[in-house]
Design a protein around this motif. Sequence first.
Motif, PDB file in Angstrom:
ATOM      1  N   ASP A   1       0.855  -1.341   0.129  1.00  0.00           N
ATOM      2  CA  ASP A   1      -0.352  -0.260  -0.067  1.00  0.00           C
ATOM      3  C   ASP A   1       0.421   1.174   0.100  1.00  0.00           C
ATOM      4  OD1 ASP A   1      -1.804   1.756   0.214  1.00  0.00           O
ATOM      5  OD2 ASP A   1      -2.027   1.750   2.787  1.00  0.00           O
TER       6      ASP A   1
ATOM      7  N   ASP B   1      -0.142   4.088   0.102  1.00  0.00           N
ATOM      8  CA  ASP B   1      -0.786   5.623   0.113  1.00  0.00           C
ATOM      9  C   ASP B   1      -0.519   6.509  -0.394  1.00  0.00           C
ATOM     10  OD1 ASP B   1      -2.510   6.551   2.601  1.00  0.00           O
ATOM     11  OD2 ASP B   1      -0.751   6.845   3.448  1.00  0.00           O
TER      12      ASP B   1
ATOM     13  N   LYS C   1      -3.891  12.172  -1.384  1.00  0.00           N
ATOM     14  CA  LYS C   1      -4.888  12.104  -0.684  1.00  0.00           C
ATOM     15  C   LYS C   1      -5.467  12.919  -0.415  1.00  0.00           C
ATOM     16  CE  LYS C   1      -2.942  10.968   4.271  1.00  0.00           C
ATOM     17  NZ  LYS C   1      -1.782  10.852   5.118  1.00  0.00           N
TER      18      LYS C   1
ATOM     19  N   TYR D   1       6.114  -2.828  12.316  1.00  0.00           N
ATOM     20  CA  TYR D   1       5.878  -1.923  11.436  1.00  0.00           C
ATOM     21  C   TYR D   1       5.451  -2.044  10.290  1.00  0.00           C
ATOM     22  CZ  TYR D   1       6.588   1.482  15.189  1.00  0.00           C
ATOM     23  OH  TYR D   1       6.952   1.715  16.731  1.00  0.00           O
TER      24      TYR D   1
ATOM     25  N   GLU E   1       2.186  -2.608   8.770  1.00  0.00           N
ATOM     26  CA  GLU E   1       0.612  -1.947   8.452  1.00  0.00           C
ATOM     27  C   GLU E   1       1.270  -0.616   8.405  1.00  0.00           C
ATOM     28  OE1 GLU E   1      -1.829  -3.411   8.228  1.00  0.00           O
ATOM     29  OE2 GLU E   1      -0.675  -5.410   8.193  1.00  0.00           O
ATOM     30  N   GLY E   2      -0.043  -0.002   7.610  1.00  0.00           N
ATOM     31  CA  GLY E   2       1.042   2.127   7.410  1.00  0.00           C
ATOM     32  C   GLY E   2       1.788   2.023   6.819  1.00  0.00           C
TER      33      GLY E   2
END
Lengths: 99, 696
Positions: B288, B290, B371, B610, B612-613
């Motif tokens: 991801d 992001d 975003k 870490y 995720e994100g």
Amino acid sequence: MKKRIEKICGESENIPNFEEIENSPNFVFTPDKNFETIALFDQEGNVVNLNSWLECAYYAKGGWTNNVSDFFDGEKFLFLFLLIVPVVYKFIITRVSKS
Amino acid sequence: MNSLKIRKNIYKLIILVFLVLILFGAFNISETEPYQLDSRESLESWVYFYHNLQCEYSFFEVLNSYNLNYDISIRNEPSGSIECAGKNFWIDYRREQKIEDGWEKYSPIKLVVRVATNTHVDLIVQSIIWLTFLSLIPKNRHSFTKLNKVSILLGVLLVYLHLIGERSYYSTIGRDYFPWPFYRDFDNSIIFDNYYLYSFILILIYLFYFIDKLLETRITNLINYFPFMFFIYGSFASLNINFFILVFSFIGILGLFNNKVSIKLSITYLLFFIVWFLNSENLDKNFDVDKIKGFANTSQTNISLLFWAIVFYLLLIGVKYIVDLSKDSLDLNLLSNNFLIASSLIVITGLIGAINLPINFLSFYILGHNKSGMNTMQSVDGNAWRGLYPSAESIGEFFAFAILFCLVTYLINQFKFKIYHFFLLLINFYGLYRANNAAAIISLMLLILVILIYKNVQSKKTRNLIYFLLIILLIVGYLFLIANNSFQLLSGSVMFEAVKASSISYDFQLNEYNESAIEQANYALLLSLPADNTNFSSSLKYLLNSYTFGNKIDNVPSAISLVSSVSYYVNRSEKWGIFIAKYNPNLSEFLFGYGPNQLTEYYLGHETKYQEGLVLPHSSLITYFIFFGTIGLLVVLFLIFVYVVKNKNDFYGNILLLFFIINFLKSDSALYVPNFLIFLILINLLRIKNIFVKEA
């Protein structure tokens, strides 16, 4: 059709013989214990639970699906639209410049 | 620009706004009445209603039906079908939750309206929008006629590579995703009905055709308008690609056709690519990306590596080519003016978006930001406010650079300062203040001070003495800061964070203060534990060994201690610690990196706490170290050093370059398309002799 069936029912090594199924009015689908039951619906909202890949494939071929967006082939529509638009545009431009 | 042209441009923009409003159903009246929500008790029913009637309502109708005071936000959902694009997809609803250890304290209700977007629709609509913006750039004085139509085909092929390479991402969001033009049916017959691909390719052909057409008449003027890339970011809402990456890659292809390629660069790059390719594991992962969407690989396939390697190479060539072409059209007055207008537009749109939800979402879509903009005027955790830009740090850097650039062009008599520039500057300063990028503010102030000394002190000897005293002052100030903390704390802060971030599975004995070997920073013990239990990355293992058992010279801090203590004061101990915990290269990856824009292996290859994100290293230097390894980074740093030495008389040019070098040490900006391109453009601009030299 294979792509659509795989999308709805998943992949399988079976090669379905749809003709045989259609020509046998008493054909009975054998439930597959290893197959996770799939619920498909048609455009009228009827729902059917299917217990084998072959049964699922047969229904998927008949237009049943597990996703509303399958009732309308947006990409096909878009493709034709994108083909037609420049032709129409060219036609109009030619007519305008002639006049 | 005459009034007719202005009127024409205004009409274009009005049509654009209408197009987007129609897409998102601003004038839509649905057959079924929307469910009006007036009380808290009906909230669940309201959510359930829109879940059931997916793709029936526009987000305007959903928002109008919501009459409660709980915060609500709008996000796009890229997995929408074509017919669902712009309609309600889902509503994320999180009830009040009791806050851990709170006494009857609850977190607020969270509501997110998900609006469906679709790969094909975005590719058409957002391309039209950004092509229209490109068309607003005035035409070249001389028509550019060297365009090659084969480049359109190559551009399409390039994006096709992207579609194949990042299959794990596109198959997640597109039910009909299939990257090949035909398939074999059960009876082995060949079926041509992959309209997903056909329409995708057809859109790309149109897109590159129009890019080609627009560049034909505008390519040399493009350089004067590049600050607007920060305002119009150009990331497609449902694709992992950026419009300006396509434009500059296309220009790179044109550069290739016009032999604007350095053989040395190409051969070196090819060698690097071979190593990346041999090291790459072809894994079907979906990373991801992001807020760095459009400029980072989501997958870890050989084809996606090939795509990003080609794109990076084309960007290098494209930017060099466009700067070479634009030498005569470059207008520093216009450029400075555009810096101020673009930065002011970013601030103003961000402010409007913060108070108006539909505008917030529409600006995200129209401007193509990674975003949605912030829907509040409050800073995050009382810290930074990023407005509509994906990163406060990066946009803060842009605001500061815009100010510095205008000051430089003003001082060399290339920028005619007018009254309205004063207001634009004020807005810019406000943006910088809200972005709260301390490094950008401090570096801006320091560089302005250096400029002032340069301008006002004529004697070179005195000037150098003042610079020397300034450096001494900074070091003393720094030592004064250090004095407040123990050297042990400072020198080990990064190591401490790295160990904390590691996924250690060992049952430690706790001491009387309930501290394990991790909290006690007992690295000798940690290193003696079985590797399976500590799960340290190769870089952490090496650094811990060096930190604990390495040779030490009395009263001289080691490199690790020095970097660690610096990281503490620039608030990077945690981020750089996480980087060390994650970074697990083999020898060739350490020397040559993973390849440009390849974060997947770094991020998912070694398990830490870490997973995720998106936790980025918060240093462009480290990021490019991940991409190009030690050798690649040393080559780039050496080239910059050679450039600075060669152009030591180009004072103002070096000041601008220095700004980026300072900021890239502690910010991730080079991972954002506009920030990366502005640096690349600046480096290439500085190749032009005497560009920042004072005019008489």
